[in-house]
Design a protein around this motif. Structure first.
Motif, PDB file in Angstrom:
ATOM      1  N   VAL A  91       0.834  -1.194   0.000  1.00 36.36           N
ATOM      2  CA  VAL A  91       0.000   0.000   0.000  1.00 36.36           C
ATOM      3  C   VAL A  91       0.871   1.247   0.000  1.00 36.36           C
ATOM      4  N   ARG A  92       0.661   2.107  -1.015  1.00 38.37           N
ATOM      5  CA  ARG A  92       1.409   3.355  -1.131  1.00 38.37           C
ATOM      6  C   ARG A  92       0.656   4.526  -0.530  1.00 38.37           C
ATOM      7  N   PHE A  93      -0.654   4.493  -0.591  1.00 36.39           N
ATOM      8  CA  PHE A  93      -1.476   5.621  -0.142  1.00 36.39           C
ATOM      9  C   PHE A  93      -2.698   5.091   0.590  1.00 36.39           C
ATOM     10  N   VAL A  94      -3.040   5.719   1.704  1.00 38.64           N
ATOM     11  CA  VAL A  94      -4.275   5.440   2.441  1.00 38.64           C
ATOM     12  C   VAL A  94      -4.898   6.785   2.784  1.00 38.64           C
ATOM     13  N   GLY A  95      -6.164   6.965   2.438  1.00 38.75           N
ATOM     14  CA  GLY A  95      -6.836   8.217   2.769  1.00 38.75           C
ATOM     15  C   GLY A  95      -8.276   7.994   3.173  1.00 38.75           C
ATOM     16  N   ALA A  96      -8.780   8.860   4.058  1.00 43.97           N
ATOM     17  CA  ALA A  96     -10.189   8.849   4.451  1.00 43.97           C
ATOM     18  C   ALA A  96     -10.950   9.743   3.480  1.00 43.97           C
ATOM     19  N   PHE A  97     -12.120   9.288   3.060  1.00 46.15           N
ATOM     20  CA  PHE A  97     -12.902  10.012   2.065  1.00 46.15           C
ATOM     21  C   PHE A  97     -14.359  10.123   2.480  1.00 46.15           C
ATOM     22  N   ALA A  98     -15.018  11.142   1.969  1.00 43.46           N
ATOM     23  CA  ALA A  98     -16.465  11.260   2.106  1.00 43.46           C
ATOM     24  C   ALA A  98     -17.064  10.648   0.844  1.00 43.46           C
ATOM     25  N   GLY A  99     -18.188  10.006   0.974  1.00 42.11           N
ATOM     26  CA  GLY A  99     -18.833   9.399  -0.177  1.00 42.11           C
ATOM     27  C   GLY A  99     -19.055   7.918   0.048  1.00 42.11           C
ATOM     28  N   LYS A 100     -19.081   7.171  -1.042  1.00 44.06           N
ATOM     29  CA  LYS A 100     -19.377   5.743  -0.984  1.00 44.06           C
ATOM     30  C   LYS A 100     -18.353   4.960  -0.153  1.00 44.06           C
ATOM     31  N   TYR A 101     -17.081   5.375  -0.227  1.00 43.63           N
ATOM     32  CA  TYR A 101     -16.011   4.656   0.472  1.00 43.63           C
ATOM     33  C   TYR A 101     -15.448   5.520   1.585  1.00 43.63           C
ATOM     34  N   GLU A 102     -15.305   4.910   2.774  1.00 39.32           N
ATOM     35  CA  GLU A 102     -14.692   5.631   3.882  1.00 39.32           C
ATOM     36  C   GLU A 102     -13.180   5.731   3.702  1.00 39.32           C
ATOM     37  N   ILE A 103     -12.611   4.723   3.026  1.00 39.91           N
ATOM     38  CA  ILE A 103     -11.164   4.670   2.817  1.00 39.91           C
ATOM     39  C   ILE A 103     -10.885   4.332   1.354  1.00 39.91           C
ATOM     40  N   MET A 104      -9.868   4.981   0.811  1.00 44.24           N
ATOM     41  CA  MET A 104      -9.352   4.624  -0.509  1.00 44.24           C
ATOM     42  C   MET A 104      -7.864   4.339  -0.327  1.00 44.24           C
ATOM     43  N   ILE A 105      -7.395   3.269  -0.981  1.00 44.32           N
ATOM     44  CA  ILE A 105      -5.965   2.966  -0.942  1.00 44.32           C
ATOM     45  C   ILE A 105      -5.450   2.815  -2.362  1.00 44.32           C
ATOM     46  N   GLN A 106      -4.171   3.058  -2.528  1.00 48.14           N
ATOM     47  CA  GLN A 106      -3.468   2.778  -3.775  1.00 48.14           C
ATOM     48  C   GLN A 106      -2.411   1.743  -3.427  1.00 48.14           C
ATOM     49  N   ALA A 107      -2.383   0.679  -4.208  1.00 50.32           N
ATOM     50  CA  ALA A 107      -1.430  -0.393  -3.924  1.00 50.32           C
ATOM     51  C   ALA A 107      -0.831  -0.917  -5.216  1.00 50.32           C
ATOM     52  N   TYR A 108       0.391  -1.433  -5.115  1.00 48.55           N
ATOM     53  CA  TYR A 108       1.123  -1.969  -6.263  1.00 48.55           C
ATOM     54  C   TYR A 108       1.455  -3.434  -6.020  1.00 48.55           C
ATOM     55  N   PHE A 109       1.381  -4.227  -7.103  1.00 46.34           N
ATOM     56  CA  PHE A 109       1.620  -5.667  -7.022  1.00 46.34           C
ATOM     57  C   PHE A 109       2.414  -6.129  -8.236  1.00 46.34           C
ATOM     58  N   PRO A 110       3.184  -7.197  -8.081  1.00 51.58           N
ATOM     59  CA  PRO A 110       3.934  -7.714  -9.225  1.00 51.58           C
ATOM     60  C   PRO A 110       3.037  -8.404 -10.258  1.00 51.58           C
ATOM     61  N   SER A 111       1.860  -8.871  -9.824  1.00 46.66           N
ATOM     62  CA  SER A 111       0.988  -9.616 -10.746  1.00 46.66           C
ATOM     63  C   SER A 111      -0.463  -9.538 -10.288  1.00 46.66           C
ATOM     64  N   ASN A 112      -1.358  -9.909 -11.190  1.00 47.52           N
ATOM     65  CA  ASN A 112      -2.775  -9.982 -10.838  1.00 47.52           C
ATOM     66  C   ASN A 112      -3.003 -11.032  -9.759  1.00 47.52           C
ATOM     67  N   ASP A 113      -2.246 -12.136  -9.826  1.00 46.48           N
ATOM     68  CA  ASP A 113      -2.377 -13.176  -8.800  1.00 46.48           C
ATOM     69  C   ASP A 113      -2.076 -12.624  -7.410  1.00 46.48           C
ATOM     70  N   ARG A 114      -1.067 -11.785  -7.322  1.00 45.69           N
ATOM     71  CA  ARG A 114      -0.712 -11.202  -6.017  1.00 45.69           C
ATOM     72  C   ARG A 114      -1.798 -10.242  -5.542  1.00 45.69           C
ATOM     73  N   LEU A 115      -2.419  -9.497  -6.463  1.00 48.73           N
ATOM     74  CA  LEU A 115      -3.543  -8.627  -6.113  1.00 48.73           C
ATOM     75  C   LEU A 115      -4.710  -9.464  -5.578  1.00 48.73           C
ATOM     76  N   ILE A 116      -4.997 -10.575  -6.235  1.00 50.69           N
ATOM     77  CA  ILE A 116      -6.075 -11.466  -5.783  1.00 50.69           C
ATOM     78  C   ILE A 116      -5.768 -11.997  -4.382  1.00 50.69           C
ATOM     79  N   GLU A 117      -4.532 -12.399  -4.148  1.00 47.56           N
ATOM     80  CA  GLU A 117      -4.140 -12.860  -2.805  1.00 47.56           C
ATOM     81  C   GLU A 117      -4.360 -11.761  -1.768  1.00 47.56           C
ATOM     82  N   PHE A 118      -3.971 -10.539  -2.120  1.00 46.54           N
ATOM     83  CA  PHE A 118      -4.126  -9.413  -1.201  1.00 46.54           C
ATOM     84  C   PHE A 118      -5.591  -9.198  -0.839  1.00 46.54           C
ATOM     85  N   THR A 119      -6.471  -9.199  -1.851  1.00 45.63           N
ATOM     86  CA  THR A 119      -7.881  -8.954  -1.570  1.00 45.63           C
ATOM     87  C   THR A 119      -8.545 -10.150  -0.895  1.00 45.63           C
TER      88      THR A 119
END
Length: 155
Positions: A91-119
């Motif tokens: 995770v590179r960025f974590v922020g609190a937001f108003a609206g549909k999502y209380e939190i938004m994050i930006q994250a980087y992964f080496p592959s789609n498989d790693r993103l799936i594991e993360f989620t």
């Protein structure tokens, strides 16, 4: 809070363009002494106006998948969830937001498989998360940390 004047903003704009630019060049460009440039940069850094960082290109270091993830939390869990996510190396960025999502994050992964594991394996176990939406970046049009633009000013 430190009050910035036009000279400070000009120095910041120069450093945004090239953070390796010698203080002597900045001084010469704006007709001030190198000592004044050095003093102002040190004062702004000490005041937290900016910091020098290395901005890497994620794909050049093997992180080919960027995701923005919107997170819906249980009432009262936003800060707890945000602090836990801030500790994740992906995770590179974590922020609190108003609206549909209380939190938004930006994250980087080496592959789609790693993103799936993360989620599936990590986010699904974080206490306080009710729902997530994953937005996969397809193309990067702009990635900038340059906020000061004095182009319209008479420098």
């Amino acid at each position: 809070m430190l009050k910035l004047d036009q000279t400070d903003l000009r120095i910041l704009q120069s450093l945004q363009a090239d953070g390796r630019r010698p203080y002597t060049e900045i001084a010469k460009q704006y007709g001030i002494s190198e000592g004044k440039v050095r003093f102002r940069i040190n004062r702004m850094m000490e005041s937290g106006v900016f910091e020098f960082v290395i901005h890497t290109n994620p794909s050049k270091i093997g992180l080919h998948v960027q995701a923005i993830i919107g997170i819906v939390t249980k009432v009262g869990y936003r800060d707890k969830v945000a602090m836990e996510l801030a500790d994740c190396k992906e995770v590179r960025f974590v922020g609190a937001f108003a609206g549909k999502y209380e939190i938004m994050i930006q994250a980087y992964f080496p592959s789609n498989d790693r993103l799936i594991e993360f989620t599936d394996l990590y986010l699904s176990k974080v206490d306080g998360i009710e729902a997530t939406d994953v937005f996969l970046e397809l193309k990067d049009y702009k990635d900038s940390f340059s906020y000061i633009d004095l182009a319209d000013e008479h420098i």
